[in-house]
Design an enzyme around this catalytic site. Structure first.
Site, PDB file in Angstrom:
ATOM      1  N   SER A 144     -36.656 -15.620  53.408  1.00 11.69           N
ATOM      2  CA  SER A 144     -36.754 -15.693  51.946  1.00 11.69           C
ATOM      3  C   SER A 144     -36.837 -14.263  51.427  1.00 11.69           C
ATOM      4  O   SER A 144     -37.148 -13.339  52.189  1.00 11.69           O
ATOM      5  CB  SER A 144     -38.046 -16.442  51.589  1.00 11.69           C
ATOM      6  OG  SER A 144     -38.444 -16.168  50.272  1.00 11.69           O
ATOM      7  N   TYR A 157     -47.024 -17.793  52.754  1.00 10.20           N
ATOM      8  CA  TYR A 157     -45.558 -17.982  52.789  1.00 10.20           C
ATOM      9  C   TYR A 157     -44.881 -16.679  53.220  1.00 10.20           C
ATOM     10  O   TYR A 157     -44.004 -16.662  54.080  1.00 10.20           O
ATOM     11  CB  TYR A 157     -45.084 -18.414  51.403  1.00 10.20           C
ATOM     12  CG  TYR A 157     -43.615 -18.780  51.300  1.00 10.20           C
ATOM     13  CD1 TYR A 157     -43.132 -19.983  51.813  1.00 10.20           C
ATOM     14  CD2 TYR A 157     -42.724 -17.931  50.656  1.00 10.20           C
ATOM     15  CE1 TYR A 157     -41.794 -20.317  51.691  1.00 10.20           C
ATOM     16  CE2 TYR A 157     -41.376 -18.267  50.534  1.00 10.20           C
ATOM     17  CZ  TYR A 157     -40.916 -19.459  51.051  1.00 10.20           C
ATOM     18  OH  TYR A 157     -39.587 -19.792  50.929  1.00 10.20           O
TER      19      TYR A 157
HETATM   20  N1  LIG Z   1     -35.115 -22.851  47.093  1.00  5.87           N
HETATM   21  C1  LIG Z   1     -35.270 -21.525  47.134  1.00  5.87           C
HETATM   22  O1  LIG Z   1     -35.118 -20.819  46.121  1.00  5.87           O
HETATM   23  C2  LIG Z   1     -35.640 -20.855  48.415  1.00  5.87           C
HETATM   24  C3  LIG Z   1     -35.927 -19.475  48.375  1.00  5.87           C
HETATM   25  C4  LIG Z   1     -36.262 -18.826  49.549  1.00  5.87           C
HETATM   26  C5  LIG Z   1     -36.291 -19.520  50.734  1.00  5.87           C
HETATM   27  N2  LIG Z   1     -36.027 -20.852  50.761  1.00  5.87           N
HETATM   28  C6  LIG Z   1     -36.121 -21.533  52.037  1.00  5.87           C
HETATM   29  O2  LIG Z   1     -35.026 -22.405  52.221  1.00  5.87           O
HETATM   30  C7  LIG Z   1     -35.446 -23.542  52.996  1.00  5.87           C
HETATM   31  C8  LIG Z   1     -35.073 -24.822  52.276  1.00  5.87           C
HETATM   32  O3  LIG Z   1     -35.666 -24.789  50.997  1.00  5.87           O
HETATM   33  P1  LIG Z   1     -35.427 -25.910  49.882  1.00  5.87           P
HETATM   34  O4  LIG Z   1     -35.554 -25.215  48.588  1.00  5.87           O
HETATM   35  O5  LIG Z   1     -34.221 -26.718  50.203  1.00  5.87           O
HETATM   36  O6  LIG Z   1     -36.769 -26.787  50.118  1.00  5.87           O
HETATM   37  P2  LIG Z   1     -37.122 -28.313  49.750  1.00  5.87           P
HETATM   38  O7  LIG Z   1     -38.606 -28.339  49.615  1.00  5.87           O
HETATM   39  O8  LIG Z   1     -36.305 -28.801  48.623  1.00  5.87           O
HETATM   40  O9  LIG Z   1     -36.692 -29.090  51.090  1.00  5.87           O
HETATM   41  C9  LIG Z   1     -37.409 -28.893  52.275  1.00  5.87           C
HETATM   42  C10 LIG Z   1     -37.237 -30.093  53.186  1.00  5.87           C
HETATM   43  O10 LIG Z   1     -38.030 -29.849  54.367  1.00  5.87           O
HETATM   44  C11 LIG Z   1     -38.762 -31.025  54.670  1.00  5.87           C
HETATM   45  N3  LIG Z   1     -39.992 -30.663  55.395  1.00  5.87           N
HETATM   46  C12 LIG Z   1     -41.090 -30.065  54.882  1.00  5.87           C
HETATM   47  N4  LIG Z   1     -42.028 -29.949  55.842  1.00  5.87           N
HETATM   48  C13 LIG Z   1     -41.503 -30.466  56.965  1.00  5.87           C
HETATM   49  C14 LIG Z   1     -41.989 -30.633  58.285  1.00  5.87           C
HETATM   50  N5  LIG Z   1     -43.246 -30.287  58.606  1.00  5.87           N
HETATM   51  N6  LIG Z   1     -41.180 -31.186  59.225  1.00  5.87           N
HETATM   52  C15 LIG Z   1     -39.918 -31.570  58.889  1.00  5.87           C
HETATM   53  N7  LIG Z   1     -39.405 -31.465  57.652  1.00  5.87           N
HETATM   54  C16 LIG Z   1     -40.198 -30.914  56.700  1.00  5.87           C
HETATM   55  C17 LIG Z   1     -39.065 -31.648  53.317  1.00  5.87           C
HETATM   56  O11 LIG Z   1     -39.400 -33.033  53.441  1.00  5.87           O
HETATM   57  C18 LIG Z   1     -37.754 -31.393  52.589  1.00  5.87           C
HETATM   58  O12 LIG Z   1     -36.826 -32.435  52.836  1.00  5.87           O
HETATM   59  C19 LIG Z   1     -36.944 -23.345  53.231  1.00  5.87           C
HETATM   60  O13 LIG Z   1     -37.153 -22.730  54.470  1.00  5.87           O
HETATM   61  C20 LIG Z   1     -37.357 -22.404  52.126  1.00  5.87           C
HETATM   62  O14 LIG Z   1     -38.515 -21.652  52.458  1.00  5.87           O
HETATM   63  C21 LIG Z   1     -35.703 -21.535  49.621  1.00  5.87           C
END
Ligand SMILES: NC(=O)c1ccc[n+]([C@@H]2O[C@H](COP(=O)([O-])OP(=O)(O)OC[C@H]3O[C@@H](n4cnc5c(N)ncnc54)[C@H](O)[C@@H]3O)[C@@H](O)[C@H]2O)c1
Length: 254
Positions: A144, A157
Site C-alpha cells: 500500500s 496497517y
Molecule cells: N482499496 C484501496 O485503496 C487500497 C489501498 C492500498 C492497499 N490496498 C490493499 O489491497 C488489498 C485489497 O483491498 P480491497 O480494497 O479490495 O479490500 P476489501 O476490504 O474490499 O476486500 C478484502 C477482502 O479480503 C477478505 N478478507 C479479510 N480478512 C480476511 C482473512 N482473514 N482471510 C481471508 N479473507 C479475508 C474480505 O472478506 C474481503 O473480501 C488489501 O491488501 C489492501 O490492503 C487497497
C-alpha cells in the site's frame, strides 16, 4: 488467453480488488481458487465466474488461522495437483481503531498483523512449495502507499504493509532460483468497500481535498489493479522479480 489452464489462488477474492482479479484471471483461462473468509461472498464470486463460462472454486479460509491455511492449500494440491499463481490480496484496514503507536491498542496491533502479515506468511509457507512442484510461477503480494510513505493514524496497517515489501524482496531472492517470481503491488485510493468503510466513515475525511492532491484527480478502480495483477501473474512479466509496482495515480510522488 494469458493464463490458460493455470491454477491461480487469490486471497480475499470475495469483493473489491480480489474479486475483480478473480474475474479477470478466469476470463484469461485460469482455474481460479477463491480463498475467502466470508464464505457467502466467496460463493457469489464462484457462481458468477462459472455462470460466465469460467472455472472457479471457493475454498473458505481465514488466512490468519495457520491450520485453515495448511488445510486449504492441501485441498488445492488434492483437487488441482498444481498451483501457478498465488495472489496475496486479503488484508484488513481497521479505520477508527488503528492509530498512532502511543494510542494503539495492543489487541488491534495483533489483529491487523495476524491477518495482513502472519496470513501472508502462512499462505506463502504452504503455497510456494506447491508452485515449485508445479514447475514455477508467480507470487503477487499486496502492500500500500502506507508501506512506502508516512501515513498518519494507522501504524499497525503501515507496519504490515512495510513488512510485505521487505518480504517480497527476500522471497524474490530466495525463490527466484526455483522459478518462483515474487512481486508486489502497492495500491492507493482504489474505490472499494475497504475505502468506504474507512475513509468515508471518518468525519474528518475531505474527498475534494484528497482528490486535489491526487495527480490523476480520481479514484482508481479494482479492474485497474486486476490488470496489473494479470501482468505480474503472466509471462508478460517473466523477467520481473522483487519489484514493487506502485499503483496510486501518482499520490506517493507528490
Ligand atoms: N482499496 C484501496 O485503496 C487500497 C489501498 C492500498 C492497499 N490496498 C490493499 O489491497 C488489498 C485489497 O483491498 P480491497 O480494497 O479490495 O479490500 P476489501 O476490504 O474490499 O476486500 C478484502 C477482502 O479480503 C477478505 N478478507 C479479510 N480478512 C480476511 C482473512 N482473514 N482471510 C481471508 N479473507 C479475508 C474480505 O472478506 C474481503 O473480501 C488489501 O491488501 C489492501 O490492503 C487497497
Amino acid at each position: 488467453m494469458k493464463l490458460m489452464n493455470k491454477v491461480a489462488a487469490i486471497t480475499g477474492a470475495g469483493r473489491g480488488i480480489g474479486r475483480a482479479t478473480a474475474e479477470r484471471f478466469a476470463r484469461e483461462g485460469a482455474r481460479v481458487v477463491i480463498l475467502e473468509k466470508d464464505e457467502a461472498l466467496g460463493r457469489e464470486v464462484e457462481d458468477a465466474i462459472i455462470r460466465s463460462g469460467g472455472q472457479a472454486r471457493c475454498i473458505p479460509m481465514d488466512i490468519s488461522d495457520p491450520r485453515a491455511v495448511e488445510e486449504g492449500f492441501a485441498r488445492i494440491a488434492g483437487e488441482f495437483d498444481a498451483l501457478h499463481v498465488l495472489y496475496n490480496n486479503a488484508s484488513v484496514f481497521l479505520g477508527g481503531r488503528d492509530a498512532p503507536v502511543v494510542d494503539l491498542e495492543v489487541e488491534i496491533w495483533r489483529q491487523v498483523l495476524a491477518i495482513n502479515l502472519f496470513g501472508l506468511f502462512y499462505c506463502c509457507k504452504h503455497g510456494i512449495p506447491l508452485i515449485i512442484r508445479s514447475g514455477g510461477g508467480s507470487v503477487i503480494n499486496t502492500s500500500s502507499s502506507a508501506g512506502l510513505i508516512g501515513i498518519p493514524n494507522c501504524d499497525a496497517y503501515t507496519a504490515s504493509k512495510g513488512a510485505t515489501i521487505a518480504m517480497t524482496r527476500s522471497m524474490a531472492v530466495e525463490y527466484g532460483p526455483s522459478k518462483v517470481r515474487v512481486n508486489c503491488i502497492a495500491p492507493a485510493a482504489i474505490a472499494t468497500e475497504m475505502v468506504k468503510e474507512s475513509n468515508f466513515k471518518d468525519k474528518n475525511f475531505d474527498e475534494t481535498a484528497f482528490l486535489r492532491t491526487t495527480p490523476v484527480r480520481r479514484w482508481g478502480t479494482p479492474e485497474e489493479i486486476a490488470n496489473i495483477a494479470l501482468f505480474l501473474a503472466s509471462d508478460d512479466s517473466s523477467y520481473l522479480n522483487g519489484t514493487i509496482l506502485v499503483a496510486d495515480g501518482g499520490i506517493t510522488i507528490t
